[in-house]
Design a protein around this motif. Structure first.
Motif, PDB file in Angstrom:
ATOM      1  N   ALA B  17      17.884   8.807 -11.529  1.00 30.00           N
ATOM      2  CA  ALA B  17      17.631   8.080 -10.285  1.00 30.00           C
ATOM      3  C   ALA B  17      16.335   8.552  -9.638  1.00 30.00           C
ATOM      4  O   ALA B  17      15.517   7.749  -9.179  1.00 30.00           O
ATOM      5  N   VAL B  18      16.112   9.870  -9.648  1.00 27.72           N
ATOM      6  CA  VAL B  18      14.880  10.415  -9.070  1.00 27.72           C
ATOM      7  C   VAL B  18      13.675   9.902  -9.865  1.00 27.72           C
ATOM      8  O   VAL B  18      12.664   9.497  -9.309  1.00 27.72           O
ATOM      9  N   GLY B  19      13.840   9.903 -11.206  1.00 34.98           N
ATOM     10  CA  GLY B  19      12.749   9.418 -12.057  1.00 34.98           C
ATOM     11  C   GLY B  19      12.418   7.968 -11.768  1.00 34.98           C
ATOM     12  O   GLY B  19      11.253   7.599 -11.609  1.00 34.98           O
ATOM     13  N   PHE B  25       8.006   4.343  -6.876  1.00 37.99           N
ATOM     14  CA  PHE B  25       7.079   4.713  -5.812  1.00 37.99           C
ATOM     15  C   PHE B  25       5.631   4.684  -6.303  1.00 37.99           C
ATOM     16  O   PHE B  25       4.734   4.203  -5.630  1.00 37.99           O
ATOM     17  N   LEU B  26       5.429   5.188  -7.535  1.00 35.38           N
ATOM     18  CA  LEU B  26       4.067   5.263  -8.077  1.00 35.38           C
ATOM     19  C   LEU B  26       3.526   3.903  -8.499  1.00 35.38           C
ATOM     20  O   LEU B  26       2.326   3.721  -8.607  1.00 35.38           O
ATOM     21  N   THR B  27       4.433   2.967  -8.790  1.00 35.20           N
ATOM     22  CA  THR B  27       3.957   1.704  -9.375  1.00 35.20           C
ATOM     23  C   THR B  27       4.254   0.492  -8.497  1.00 35.20           C
ATOM     24  O   THR B  27       4.029  -0.621  -8.915  1.00 35.20           O
ATOM     25  N   ARG B 169       6.408  -8.931 -13.882  1.00 36.27           N
ATOM     26  CA  ARG B 169       5.331  -8.444 -13.029  1.00 36.27           C
ATOM     27  C   ARG B 169       5.442  -6.952 -12.699  1.00 36.27           C
ATOM     28  O   ARG B 169       4.428  -6.297 -12.447  1.00 36.27           O
ATOM     29  N   ALA B 170       6.683  -6.426 -12.684  1.00 38.58           N
ATOM     30  CA  ALA B 170       6.852  -5.010 -12.347  1.00 38.58           C
ATOM     31  C   ALA B 170       6.105  -4.115 -13.336  1.00 38.58           C
ATOM     32  O   ALA B 170       5.640  -3.031 -12.982  1.00 38.58           O
ATOM     33  N   PHE B 177      -1.200   1.744 -12.330  1.00 39.22           N
ATOM     34  CA  PHE B 177      -1.160   3.207 -12.173  1.00 39.22           C
ATOM     35  C   PHE B 177      -2.133   3.850 -13.167  1.00 39.22           C
ATOM     36  O   PHE B 177      -2.841   4.799 -12.846  1.00 39.22           O
ATOM     37  N   LEU B 178      -2.192   3.303 -14.380  1.00 42.34           N
ATOM     38  CA  LEU B 178      -3.054   3.874 -15.412  1.00 42.34           C
ATOM     39  C   LEU B 178      -4.526   3.473 -15.245  1.00 42.34           C
ATOM     40  O   LEU B 178      -5.420   4.279 -15.468  1.00 42.34           O
TER      41      LEU B 178
END
Lengths: 148, 305
Positions: B17-19, B25-27, B169-170, B177-178
């Motif tokens: 879940a954290v991952g 959050f990052l993407t 799209r996600a 990010f990359l």
């Protein structure tokens, strides 16, 4: 100078009609030579338009004749079987949209003929002619020429 | 025993879940703060028009084959083929329903600079926000102001036709990010105003690198090969190297480059071809000074073979 440019284009034209008379040449080479005549003609006009050479009515006329003569023969140089080979930059679209391709080629010949009927009389006139002809070059090359 | 397994499973689930939360959050789509768009004042329409032409909006958003004033009608509909599928370019005319006439500056700005659509979704980088991100909110305000003066069109483009997983799209969040940032592509080590203007025009609105720089397998630009050319992403043929090391244009002078942008003729009076025809037409609207800035920048970038 004026004599020289007229002679150069005349000579290239002469070679072209000579080669087509004998019909020995591959269509790929013939059409490349015709495009070279057009390029050489534009170079003459460009030099006058930019003021690198003085205005010369006979040279302008010879250049326009070079464009007109070449472009009238040009669209006949794409028979089936010449899609590749001899470093051709012809795009496959030429054989897919033959009518449009021919129309665009004819358009450049017609523009050159219109200009020949009333040859641009000074540097500015040559500049305007360059711009019109150049847009037509790009309009066709956008779809039908491939840089490999 | 059962309790212990429950704990391990619970801990595992928590880690996952954290991952997932971190990845989200990052993407996730990241619009700019709302106050980025405040206090920009009246747009400068002349500057906006320059950005419109150098940005090449008409190249994709005008109807195919449009000429004359029709190139200013941003009706969309052009299909863009790519290895990922076919994109259908949207209507960005001033029409309030079919186009972007009802968008706010913030909505337009987040699309331009952050690749985030009106509904908060990620946009596909076939729309080169990856370059446009080097523009400022002031630039965006000027461009938006100009685009509102252009005609409306009620045309509606079909949806994109993309294969899996590109139709999700996600996944673009990971791609962004990359590969998505607004950093300069080259360090010019020069404060020369003309060079900086050239860098802005080429790396930002001009988005020259989107075609002239090769891409890696995931579709990100290869930074070490900036403007070095490569295979044509839209089909056959090659996109030329435009660095000073180019075999085709490396020997051109700055004056030759400017003349090419204005007339479409190379120094040998060969003519512009392929997709560059459209680009050159757009560039011919730029001022002599801006074209000279672009030429100066192209002569200053690292040489690539």
């Amino acid at each position: 100078m004026r004599l020289k440019s007229t002679v150069v284009i005349g000579a290239v034209l002469g070679c072209l009609s000579f080669s087509s008379a004998f019909a020995q040449e591959e269509p790929q080479s013939a059409r490349q030579a015709q495009m070279k005549v057009v390029g050489q003609s534009m170079k003459e006009l460009g030099a006058i338009a930019k003021g690198e050479k003085p205005y010369d009515g006979a040279a302008v006329k010879a250049a326009l004749e070079g464009v007109s003569t070449s472009m009238k023969a040009f669209p006949d140089q794409f028979p089936a079987g010449t899609e590749t080979g001899m470093e051709t930059e012809a795009a496959p679209a030429i054989w897919e949209k033959t009518d449009d391709f021919r129309a665009k080629s004819d358009k450049l010949a017609a523009e050159a003929d219109t200009l020949l009927a009333s040859v641009p009389a000074d540097q500015a006139g040559v500049g305007a002619a360059m711009k019109a002809l150049g847009a037509t070059c790009g309009d066709c090359h956008e779809t039908y020429r491939l840089k490999r | 025993m059962a309790l212990r397994w429950t704990r391990i499973l619970g801990a595992g689930a928590a880690v996952v879940a954290v991952g997932v939360a971190a990845a989200w959050f990052l993407t996730k789509p990241a619009p700019l703060p709302e106050d980025s768009w405040a206090g920009l004042g009246e747009p400068d329409l002349a500057r906006g028009e320059t950005l419109f032409w150098v940005g090449g909006c008409a190249g994709c958003h005008a109807a195919k084959g449009a000429t004359g004033d029709a190139v200013k009608v941003m009706s969309g509909g052009l299909p863009l083929t790519s290895p990922f599928g076919t994109f259908h370019v949207p209507n960005i005319s001033s029409d309030p329903n079919a186009g972007i006439g009802a968008w706010t500056l913030a909505e337009f700005g987040n699309a331009m600079l952050r690749g985030v659509g009106k509904g908060g979704e990620h946009l596909y980088p076939s729309f080169p926000y990856t370059s446009y991100a080097r523009m400022s909110p002031e630039d965006v305000n000027n461009l938006f102001g100009y685009m509102k003066t252009l005609p409306a069109s009620s045309n509606v483009a079909p949806p994109h036709e993309l294969g899996f997983p590109y139709n999700i799209r996600a996944t673009l969040g990971g791609w962004k990010f990359l590969f998505f940032n607004s950093e300069p592509w080259v360090d010019l080590a020069s404060a020369d105003e003309k060079l900086q203007r050239g860098q802005f025009l080429v790396e930002g609105p001009g988005h020259c690198g989107e075609c002239h720089t090769p891409r890696n397998a995931l579709g990100g630009l290869e930074a070490g090969q900036w403007l070095a050319g490569g295979p044509n992403p839209e089909g056959e043929g090659r996109i030329p190297n435009i660095t000073p090391g180019s075999r085709s244009v490396g020997s051109w002078s700055e004056g030759d480059l400017v003349n090419y942008f204005q007339t479409g003729f190379t120094p040998d009076y060969d003519s512009v071809g392929g997709s560059m025809v459209e680009v050159q037409k757009n560039l011919s609207h730029l001022s002599q000074g801006d074209l000279e800035a672009i030429a100066a920048y192209l002569k200053a970038v690292p040489e690539r073979q």
